[in-house]
Design an enzyme around this catalytic site. Structure first.
Site, mmCIF file in Angstrom:
data_model
loop_
_atom_site.group_PDB
_atom_site.id
_atom_site.type_symbol
_atom_site.label_atom_id
_atom_site.label_comp_id
_atom_site.label_asym_id
_atom_site.label_seq_id
_atom_site.Cartn_x
_atom_site.Cartn_y
_atom_site.Cartn_z
ATOM 1 N N PRO A 99 38.916 44.435 34.688
ATOM 2 C CG PRO A 99 40.581 43.648 36.113
ATOM 3 C CD PRO A 99 39.200 44.270 36.102
ATOM 4 C CB CYS A 100 37.537 39.963 33.022
ATOM 5 S SG CYS A 100 36.109 40.705 32.210
ATOM 6 C CD GLN A 101 37.164 39.471 27.848
ATOM 7 O OE1 GLN A 101 37.771 39.333 26.792
ATOM 8 N NE2 GLN A 101 36.848 38.434 28.614
#
Length: 157
Positions: A99-101
């Site tokens: 989910p980092c981006q």
């Protein structure tokens, strides 16, 4: 041919359907046997965004191994954005879309829709998010009967 629906043989001839296992009919049926996925969505507290987990099953219903699930993902994302992990609630082996981006991508999508004169309604967020996910895993088909509409009315006073 006046049929409304395409025939699978059209895809075989054009080379679009190359996976022979995906083109077999289930025994004694007219239903095409294909891989299926359970899609689980949790909230990632660290990134403050939805996180997607997928558990795949073969045409016969047996669980897929991580590398088999990678076959259904865009190669650019395999082992980078899409990784093999243990699902935290059951310890099952799944693939996860990191989910980092997610937050940045969704903000960009919403900004582009607003720049085009629309407004994304809150209730459409998850649908837009799943469209984004399908760009990484294009072999998964969602129900696309729901349209994402942008509110073009001015809210200025």
């Amino acid at each position: 041919d006046d049929d409304e629906y395409a025939d699978i043989s059209d895809f075989q001839d054009s080379g679009l359907a190359k996976d022979a296992a995906a083109l077999t009919l289930a025994p004694d049926s007219n239903v095409l046997a294909v891989r299926t996925y359970d899609v689980m969505i949790s909230y990632d507290k660290y990134y403050q965004t939805p996180r997607v987990w997928l558990s795949g099953y073969s045409e016969s219903g047996s669980p897929l191994h991580g590398d088999e699930m990678f076959e259904d993902c865009m190669s650019d994302y395999v082992r980078r954005t899409v990784t093999i992990e243990s699902f935290p609630f059951t310890s099952a082996v799944v693939i996860s879309i990191h989910p980092c981006q997610h937050g940045n991508v969704m903000k960009n999508i919403v900004s582009n829709m607003q720049a085009a004169g629309g407004e994304v309604k809150v209730e459409a967020y998850m649908f837009v998010f799943l469209k984004f996910v399908s760009s990484m895993i294009p072999t998964i088909n969602y129900d696309f009967t729901t349209a994402v509409e942008a509110d073009t009315t001015s809210k200025k006073k």
